[in-house]
Design a protein around this motif. Structure first.
Motif, mmCIF file in Angstrom:
data_model
loop_
_atom_site.group_PDB
_atom_site.id
_atom_site.type_symbol
_atom_site.label_atom_id
_atom_site.label_comp_id
_atom_site.label_asym_id
_atom_site.label_seq_id
_atom_site.Cartn_x
_atom_site.Cartn_y
_atom_site.Cartn_z
ATOM 1 N N THR A 42 3.775 3.628 -0.268
ATOM 2 C CA THR A 42 2.470 4.245 -0.001
ATOM 3 C C THR A 42 1.449 3.575 -0.911
ATOM 4 O O THR A 42 1.806 2.779 -1.795
ATOM 5 C CB THR A 42 2.501 5.757 -0.300
ATOM 6 O OG1 THR A 42 2.687 5.947 -1.712
ATOM 7 C CG2 THR A 42 3.621 6.446 0.472
ATOM 8 N N SER A 43 0.203 3.909 -0.727
ATOM 9 C CA SER A 43 -0.840 3.322 -1.566
ATOM 10 C C SER A 43 -0.655 3.689 -3.036
ATOM 11 O O SER A 43 -1.108 2.962 -3.919
ATOM 12 C CB SER A 43 -2.221 3.776 -1.086
ATOM 13 O OG SER A 43 -2.337 5.179 -1.147
ATOM 14 N N SER A 44 0.037 4.789 -3.302
ATOM 15 C CA SER A 44 0.250 5.206 -4.689
ATOM 16 C C SER A 44 1.537 4.658 -5.285
ATOM 17 O O SER A 44 1.724 4.686 -6.503
ATOM 18 C CB SER A 44 0.251 6.733 -4.788
ATOM 19 O OG SER A 44 1.287 7.291 -4.005
ATOM 20 N N THR A 45 2.447 4.147 -4.437
ATOM 21 C CA THR A 45 3.724 3.638 -4.968
ATOM 22 C C THR A 45 3.857 2.124 -4.893
ATOM 23 O O THR A 45 4.688 1.548 -5.591
ATOM 24 C CB THR A 45 4.911 4.262 -4.219
ATOM 25 O OG1 THR A 45 4.857 3.891 -2.829
ATOM 26 C CG2 THR A 45 4.906 5.786 -4.356
ATOM 27 N N ALA A 67 0.338 -1.744 1.124
ATOM 28 C CA ALA A 67 1.520 -0.966 1.500
ATOM 29 C C ALA A 67 1.861 -1.161 2.975
ATOM 30 O O ALA A 67 3.034 -1.278 3.340
ATOM 31 C CB ALA A 67 1.294 0.511 1.197
ATOM 32 N N SER A 82 3.782 -1.672 -5.522
ATOM 33 C CA SER A 82 3.649 -2.374 -6.792
ATOM 34 C C SER A 82 4.076 -3.821 -6.629
ATOM 35 O O SER A 82 4.762 -4.188 -5.660
ATOM 36 C CB SER A 82 4.528 -1.709 -7.860
ATOM 37 O OG SER A 82 5.903 -1.906 -7.543
ATOM 38 N N ASP A 113 -6.951 -3.642 -1.779
ATOM 39 C CA ASP A 113 -6.836 -2.480 -0.899
ATOM 40 C C ASP A 113 -5.363 -2.080 -0.850
ATOM 41 O O ASP A 113 -4.570 -2.676 -0.120
ATOM 42 C CB ASP A 113 -7.359 -2.829 0.496
ATOM 43 C CG ASP A 113 -7.377 -1.656 1.451
ATOM 44 O OD1 ASP A 113 -6.550 -0.738 1.288
ATOM 45 O OD2 ASP A 113 -8.219 -1.661 2.375
ATOM 46 N N LYS A 114 -4.981 -1.066 -1.617
ATOM 47 C CA LYS A 114 -3.572 -0.693 -1.720
ATOM 48 C C LYS A 114 -3.021 -0.124 -0.415
ATOM 49 O O LYS A 114 -1.822 -0.241 -0.146
ATOM 50 C CB LYS A 114 -3.366 0.286 -2.876
ATOM 51 C CG LYS A 114 -3.547 -0.350 -4.249
ATOM 52 C CD LYS A 114 -3.138 0.602 -5.355
ATOM 53 C CE LYS A 114 -3.383 -0.016 -6.732
ATOM 54 N NZ LYS A 114 -2.580 -1.231 -6.945
ATOM 55 N N ASP A 115 -3.868 0.484 0.405
ATOM 56 C CA ASP A 115 -3.402 0.945 1.710
ATOM 57 C C ASP A 115 -2.955 -0.249 2.559
ATOM 58 O O ASP A 115 -1.903 -0.210 3.208
ATOM 59 C CB ASP A 115 -4.513 1.712 2.433
ATOM 60 C CG ASP A 115 -4.684 3.122 1.891
ATOM 61 O OD1 ASP A 115 -3.672 3.723 1.475
ATOM 62 O OD2 ASP A 115 -5.825 3.614 1.874
#
Length: 486
Positions: free
Chosen positions: A404-407, A387, A409, A382-384
């Protein structure tokens, strides 16, 4: 009166001075002592005091184990060769010379005490004692898991790299004096570690117990171990239970630096106590090895300093609060390479309200690490969430953008673990489990390193320690299980 005060002097005559040159020739003279002395839960707590004292010794968490984890990971450097423990940095190890066997010896000595305690509790319970030994048993099982986790990381390959490789001997009961156990596999070691942690979990108190292991310390170890095993869902679940409990809280930015001059603060989930009159490590302390040469107690101190790579990483934000535990090192009055976490502060304040900065408690599990474990474990789930957990620690760099969930890593989490956990013994083990290349800052001191190249990875055979010659002499069969290359 502080928590260990009434116990340590008594322990000197009890079993703490029963030492050994290596594990396999250790005569279990204290097993009889334990059987005769442990009759009540108060007696069991007495023995647990001794176990925690052994864990906090310089040969283990008081210096050697966390020092190993940082010196070999690329975040620390050496300015001059020929100082104490610089062979760690140079990877100058063999079975006969510089085997760095202290954690092996100390770890198995602790395991003897733990196994004696567990068998004594089992015997007393079988005899029908009305006392509740649950918490003591849970602490002993968790401590055994911690020791085995440390040992298998020193001597065995990473679990995800080769779990069929040799780990360390598994000893979970009292042995005959002539016993010569051989190495188990890495997988067998991890299976025992998880079993002990899971067996212990329901036995432990959820109340804070300064200097000892509670339910949440057990969960913290589960989160850490499962992360190493690549079992991210289980790691995340354990970490989130700690976070969601609200028992512990992260420091705000304005409190973070001062937290290192406090005992048992809001982030400390498992912290080993060291007091000036009860095992003060003096110039052999972890703090003394990490601070500036000559600062506090003579020129023999300050053997290690931050590498250029770490300093550059922290310098990504000049307002990062973690600059506050760094000070200038011996190379110049501008290079901020000396770490003062384990001196209490750059003023050598200690954490006892006195100027004794060599009796600073050792933080084994902190809430900050748990958040970073949660961030890493959640990265594939769950990337949210990943982050969100990461950003709670990222806040210590107010000049850097939040993830963020898109950045988010792994690289970001890797860097954050470096900045947050410097001096706490994680970097080398992290780099090995991430299968990263480790680069050493040899040019800082113009060093002539002959036992490794400037960069290494986990294929380098000296990322594992050799089984020491003392063990081989006592138990010749274990030589057939020596780590490759030695």
């Amino acid at each position: 009166m502080k928590i260990y005060k009434s116990y340590y002097i008594l322990l000197i005559g009890f079993f703490l001075l029963t030492s050994c040159s290596d594990f396999l020739d250790m005569t279990p003279t204290n097993s009889g002592d334990a059987e005769e002395s442990i009759k009540t839960n108060a007696d069991a707590k007495f023995v647990l005091n001794g176990i925690m004292r052994k864990l906090s010794a310089a040969e283990y968490y008081g210096r050697n184990f966390p020092l190993y984890g940082d010196v070999k990971g690329g975040d620390l450097a050496v300015f001059s060769q020929g100082r104490g423990f610089d062979y760690l940095y140079a990877f100058n190890h063999s079975a006969e010379s510089n085997p760095f066997s202290s954690v092996w010896t100390q770890g198995y000595h602790v395991l003897v005490q733990i196994n004696n305690l567990l068998e004594s509790i089992d015997r007393i319970e079988a005899e029908g004692s009305p006392e509740d030994f649950s918490n003591s048993k849970g602490q002993a099982l968790t401590a055994r898991a911690i020791v085995y986790f440390d040992l298998v990381r020193l001597y065995g390959k990473n679990y995800l790299d080769d779990k069929s490789a040799w780990g360390v001997p598994l000893v979970t009961e009292k042995l005959d004096a002539n016993a010569k156990p051989l190495r188990a596999t890495v997988e067998e070691n991890y299976n025992q570690i998880i079993k002990d942690l899971e067996d212990a979990q329901p036995l432990l108190s959820k109340s804070k117990d300064n200097g000892f292991i509670n339910y949440y310390a057990n969960l913290g170890m589960q989160a850490r171990v499962y992360l190493y095993m690549g079992k991210n869902e289980k790691s995340l679940a354990a970490a989130e239970e700690i976070i969601d409990s609200g028992v512990y809280s992260l420091y705000s930015n304005d409190k973070w630096v001062d937290s290192w001059s406090e005992e048992f603060g809001s982030e400390s989930i498992f912290e080993l106590a060291i007091y000036p009159s009860e095992g003060d490590l003096g110039t052999g302390s972890l703090g003394a090895y990490l601070r500036r040469s000559g600062h506090g107690s003579g020129s023999i101190l300050g053997f290690f300093m931050a590498s250029d790579y770490f300093i550059d990483r922290l310098a990504e934000d000049l307002n990062d609060v973690r600059h506050g535990i760094m000070s200038f090192d011996e190379t110049s009055d501008t290079r901020m390479g000396s770490c003062y976490k384990y001196s209490g502060s750059i003023n050598l304040d200690g954490d006892k309200g006195s100027a004794n900065s060599t009796a600073v408690n050792i933080k084994v599990i902190r809430l900050s690490e748990v958040y970073l474990i949660a961030a890493e474990a959640a990265l594939s789930i769950d990337k949210d969430k990943s982050a969100s957990y990461y950003n709670e620690i990222r806040k210590r760099s107010p000049g850097l953008a939040q993830a963020t969930s898109s950045t988010i890593s792994l690289d970001m989490i890797m860097d954050e673990r470096s900045k947050e956990l410097i001096g706490e013994g994680h970097r080398f083990f992290d780099m090995i489990r991430w299968n990263q290349t480790i680069e050493f800052n040899d040019e800082l001191g113009n060093l002539a390193i002959t036992h490794r190249t400037k960069t290494i990875d986990r294929t380098f055979y000296k990322t594992l320690l050799p089984i020491p010659i003392g063990e081989i002499n006592t138990n010749p069969e274990i030589e057939k299980q020596q780590n490759p290359g030695y």
